[in-house]
Write a protein that holds these residues in place. Structure first.
Motif, PDB file in Angstrom:
ATOM      1  N   GLY A  81      35.403  31.327 -86.561  1.00 53.28           N
ATOM      2  CA  GLY A  81      36.451  31.333 -85.551  1.00 53.28           C
ATOM      3  C   GLY A  81      35.999  31.846 -84.207  1.00 53.28           C
ATOM      4  O   GLY A  81      36.734  31.751 -83.226  1.00 53.28           O
ATOM      5  N   SER A  82      34.804  32.402 -84.144  1.00 52.06           N
ATOM      6  CA  SER A  82      34.284  32.972 -82.901  1.00 52.06           C
ATOM      7  C   SER A  82      33.292  32.009 -82.253  1.00 52.06           C
ATOM      8  O   SER A  82      32.196  31.792 -82.766  1.00 52.06           O
ATOM      9  N   GLU A  83      33.670  31.452 -81.132  1.00 55.48           N
ATOM     10  CA  GLU A  83      32.766  30.558 -80.412  1.00 55.48           C
ATOM     11  C   GLU A  83      31.522  31.301 -79.940  1.00 55.48           C
ATOM     12  O   GLU A  83      30.414  30.753 -79.929  1.00 55.48           O
ATOM     13  N   ALA A  84      31.706  32.567 -79.541  1.00 57.06           N
ATOM     14  CA  ALA A  84      30.571  33.349 -79.042  1.00 57.06           C
ATOM     15  C   ALA A  84      29.546  33.587 -80.134  1.00 57.06           C
ATOM     16  O   ALA A  84      28.329  33.572 -79.876  1.00 57.06           O
ATOM     17  N   MET A  85      30.003  33.816 -81.357  1.00 57.79           N
ATOM     18  CA  MET A  85      29.068  33.989 -82.473  1.00 57.79           C
ATOM     19  C   MET A  85      28.328  32.691 -82.758  1.00 57.79           C
ATOM     20  O   MET A  85      27.104  32.677 -82.922  1.00 57.79           O
ATOM     21  N   LEU A  86      29.056  31.598 -82.827  1.00 58.21           N
ATOM     22  CA  LEU A  86      28.424  30.308 -83.125  1.00 58.21           C
ATOM     23  C   LEU A  86      27.411  29.909 -82.056  1.00 58.21           C
ATOM     24  O   LEU A  86      26.432  29.226 -82.346  1.00 58.21           O
ATOM     25  N   ALA A  87      27.639  30.358 -80.827  1.00 60.26           N
ATOM     26  CA  ALA A  87      26.713  30.018 -79.743  1.00 60.26           C
ATOM     27  C   ALA A  87      25.332  30.631 -79.952  1.00 60.26           C
ATOM     28  O   ALA A  87      24.363  30.198 -79.336  1.00 60.26           O
ATOM     29  N   LEU A  88      25.237  31.634 -80.840  1.00 57.33           N
ATOM     30  CA  LEU A  88      23.960  32.303 -81.108  1.00 57.33           C
ATOM     31  C   LEU A  88      23.247  31.742 -82.331  1.00 57.33           C
ATOM     32  O   LEU A  88      22.202  32.249 -82.732  1.00 57.33           O
ATOM     33  N   GLN A  89      23.801  30.695 -82.928  1.00 58.18           N
ATOM     34  CA  GLN A  89      23.186  30.103 -84.112  1.00 58.18           C
ATOM     35  C   GLN A  89      21.805  29.533 -83.781  1.00 58.18           C
ATOM     36  O   GLN A  89      21.597  28.952 -82.719  1.00 58.18           O
ATOM     37  N   SER A  90      20.886  29.670 -84.723  1.00 56.20           N
ATOM     38  CA  SER A  90      19.564  29.062 -84.543  1.00 56.20           C
ATOM     39  C   SER A  90      19.636  27.545 -84.689  1.00 56.20           C
ATOM     40  O   SER A  90      18.833  26.819 -84.109  1.00 56.20           O
ATOM     41  N   GLN A  91      20.611  27.073 -85.507  1.00 55.23           N
ATOM     42  CA  GLN A  91      20.814  25.642 -85.688  1.00 55.23           C
ATOM     43  C   GLN A  91      22.184  25.288 -85.108  1.00 55.23           C
ATOM     44  O   GLN A  91      23.200  25.782 -85.584  1.00 55.23           O
ATOM     45  N   ARG A  92      22.214  24.449 -84.077  1.00 57.92           N
ATOM     46  CA  ARG A  92      23.461  24.164 -83.384  1.00 57.92           C
ATOM     47  C   ARG A  92      24.035  22.785 -83.709  1.00 57.92           C
ATOM     48  O   ARG A  92      25.125  22.450 -83.253  1.00 57.92           O
ATOM     49  N   GLN A  93      23.329  21.983 -84.495  1.00 55.80           N
ATOM     50  CA  GLN A  93      23.748  20.604 -84.662  1.00 55.80           C
ATOM     51  C   GLN A  93      24.903  20.443 -85.636  1.00 55.80           C
ATOM     52  O   GLN A  93      25.566  19.414 -85.640  1.00 55.80           O
ATOM     53  N   ASP A  94      25.171  21.427 -86.484  1.00 56.40           N
ATOM     54  CA  ASP A  94      26.252  21.301 -87.468  1.00 56.40           C
ATOM     55  C   ASP A  94      27.071  22.580 -87.478  1.00 56.40           C
ATOM     56  O   ASP A  94      27.104  23.313 -88.462  1.00 56.40           O
ATOM     57  N   THR A  95      27.739  22.870 -86.351  1.00 55.76           N
ATOM     58  CA  THR A  95      28.607  24.031 -86.252  1.00 55.76           C
ATOM     59  C   THR A  95      30.019  23.575 -85.916  1.00 55.76           C
ATOM     60  O   THR A  95      30.215  22.524 -85.288  1.00 55.76           O
ATOM     61  N   LEU A  96      30.987  24.362 -86.325  1.00 53.59           N
ATOM     62  CA  LEU A  96      32.389  24.039 -86.055  1.00 53.59           C
ATOM     63  C   LEU A  96      33.158  25.328 -85.812  1.00 53.59           C
ATOM     64  O   LEU A  96      33.126  26.243 -86.639  1.00 53.59           O
ATOM     65  N   THR A  97      33.817  25.401 -84.668  1.00 51.95           N
ATOM     66  CA  THR A  97      34.711  26.536 -84.404  1.00 51.95           C
ATOM     67  C   THR A  97      36.001  26.297 -85.163  1.00 51.95           C
ATOM     68  O   THR A  97      36.730  25.326 -84.890  1.00 51.95           O
ATOM     69  N   TRP A  98      36.278  27.176 -86.125  1.00 51.89           N
ATOM     70  CA  TRP A  98      37.430  26.954 -87.010  1.00 51.89           C
ATOM     71  C   TRP A  98      37.960  28.307 -87.482  1.00 51.89           C
ATOM     72  O   TRP A  98      37.199  29.123 -88.024  1.00 51.89           O
ATOM     73  N   ASP A  99      39.251  28.515 -87.295  1.00 51.13           N
ATOM     74  CA  ASP A  99      39.896  29.745 -87.750  1.00 51.13           C
ATOM     75  C   ASP A  99      40.211  29.615 -89.235  1.00 51.13           C
ATOM     76  O   ASP A  99      41.092  28.838 -89.631  1.00 51.13           O
ATOM     77  N   LEU A 100      39.502  30.360 -90.064  1.00 56.01           N
ATOM     78  CA  LEU A 100      39.678  30.254 -91.517  1.00 56.01           C
ATOM     79  C   LEU A 100      41.018  30.791 -91.993  1.00 56.01           C
ATOM     80  O   LEU A 100      41.386  30.581 -93.160  1.00 56.01           O
ATOM     81  N   GLN A 101      41.764  31.464 -91.113  1.00 51.78           N
ATOM     82  CA  GLN A 101      43.133  31.823 -91.461  1.00 51.78           C
ATOM     83  C   GLN A 101      43.994  30.573 -91.647  1.00 51.78           C
ATOM     84  O   GLN A 101      45.042  30.624 -92.308  1.00 51.78           O
ATOM     85  N   GLN A 102      43.546  29.454 -91.071  1.00 48.01           N
ATOM     86  CA  GLN A 102      44.301  28.200 -91.160  1.00 48.01           C
ATOM     87  C   GLN A 102      43.893  27.356 -92.367  1.00 48.01           C
ATOM     88  O   GLN A 102      44.269  26.181 -92.457  1.00 48.01           O
ATOM     89  N   GLY A 103      43.123  27.926 -93.280  1.00 49.51           N
ATOM     90  CA  GLY A 103      42.621  27.154 -94.412  1.00 49.51           C
ATOM     91  C   GLY A 103      41.283  26.513 -94.079  1.00 49.51           C
ATOM     92  O   GLY A 103      40.550  26.994 -93.213  1.00 49.51           O
ATOM     93  N   LEU A 104      40.967  25.431 -94.751  1.00 48.01           N
ATOM     94  CA  LEU A 104      39.697  24.733 -94.547  1.00 48.01           C
ATOM     95  C   LEU A 104      39.944  23.389 -93.870  1.00 48.01           C
ATOM     96  O   LEU A 104      40.993  22.767 -94.084  1.00 48.01           O
ATOM     97  N   PRO A 105      38.990  22.926 -93.083  1.00 45.65           N
ATOM     98  CA  PRO A 105      39.105  21.561 -92.543  1.00 45.65           C
ATOM     99  C   PRO A 105      38.897  20.539 -93.655  1.00 45.65           C
ATOM    100  O   PRO A 105      38.469  20.875 -94.763  1.00 45.65           O
TER     101      PRO A 105
END
Length: 256
Positions: A81-105
């Motif tokens: 759910g944190s865009e800032a955290m995902l921006a630090l991923q070593s692999q960026r090609q398969d990331t999704l900003t998603w609030d897990l409080q809303q269940g799963l995509p």
């Protein structure tokens, strides 16, 4: 006008704090890194099928990176759910900003592996969320989890009781309730691990939690005077002069 912390929805506060902590997360998340590698190592010993693997609450990617390292050729998608955290991923090609409080995509195909470390306890009703994650798996798919559970922060609770102050540590699910939330036949591995951190002062002991964004709590925060009183009742340092804080980590490997 920005709401004060006490007025903001609880889950919104959590994501805000993780966003702010993102630049410092890797430096101060030693415990989270150790648990991620332990969980990934246990996964390597199991016959996990190739296919769609996902790290739920991936943060900066510690667990996903460990899984990919130990399973060459297998990619791991990363949700947080944190865009800032995902921006630090070593692999960026398969990331999704998603609030897990809303269940799963929804995915075109059910995942073969869902993995998560230090995430589930931040969600409303962790046992229900675990059931949902388990139910989302492909037939014979695997759910790999690591999270702190009830029994953590023994010293903090003792200090709060002795000082008459409220313990503001995040309430955690019981290990037994997590096991009761899924069929017993699904459990392929279960274990409890205790990790103890230490520091010269109580403030320094708790500082890494704030540095990684884990200082959020639904409990009303203590004032400075109350914190000082609680600190004076923290269990006496051992011979090395270090104050200690113990975490109890539940690791579960489930197969559908």
């Amino acid at each position: 006008m920005e709401l004060s912390p006490g007025e903001q929805p609880w889950r919104h506060q959590v994501l805000q704090r993780f966003d702010r902590a993102a630049p410092d997360y890797v430096e101060h998340a030693g415990l989270q890194r150790a648990v991620a590698w332990r969980l990934a190592g246990l996964c390597r010993r199991q016959p996990l099928p190739r296919g769609r693997w996902l790290d739920l609450g991936a943060g900066t990617g510690m667990l996903a990176d460990a899984l990919e390292t130990l399973h060459p050729g297998q990619s791991v998608g990363r949700l947080d759910g944190s865009e800032a955290m995902l921006a630090l991923q070593s692999q960026r090609q398969d990331t999704l900003t998603w609030d897990l409080q809303q269940g799963l995509p929804s995915w075109p195909e059910r995942p073969q592996v869902l993995a998560s470390s230090f995430c589930l306890h931040w969600l409303d009703d962790p046992c229900l969320r675990m059931q949902q994650w388990y139910g989302a798996l492909a037939p014979a798919g695997w759910l790999a989890l690591a999270l702190p559970v009830h029994g953590s922060f023994r010293q903090w609770h003792q200090a709060a009781s002795a000082s008459g102050q409220t313990c503001t540590a995040l309430p955690l699910p019981a290990a037994t309730s997590l096991l009761e939330a899924v069929p017993a036949r699904a459990v392929r591995h279960r274990s409890l691990h205790r990790f103890t951190t230490q520091a010269r002062t109580v403030a320094a002991l708790l500082r890494p939690m704030r540095r990684v964004g884990a200082g959020s709590t639904p409990v009303e925060p203590l004032g400075v005077r109350a914190w000082r009183q609680l600190s004076r009742h923290w269990p006496v340092p051992e011979s090395d002069g270090q104050f200690r804080l113990t975490w109890t980590i539940q690791i579960l490997l489930l197969q559908r």
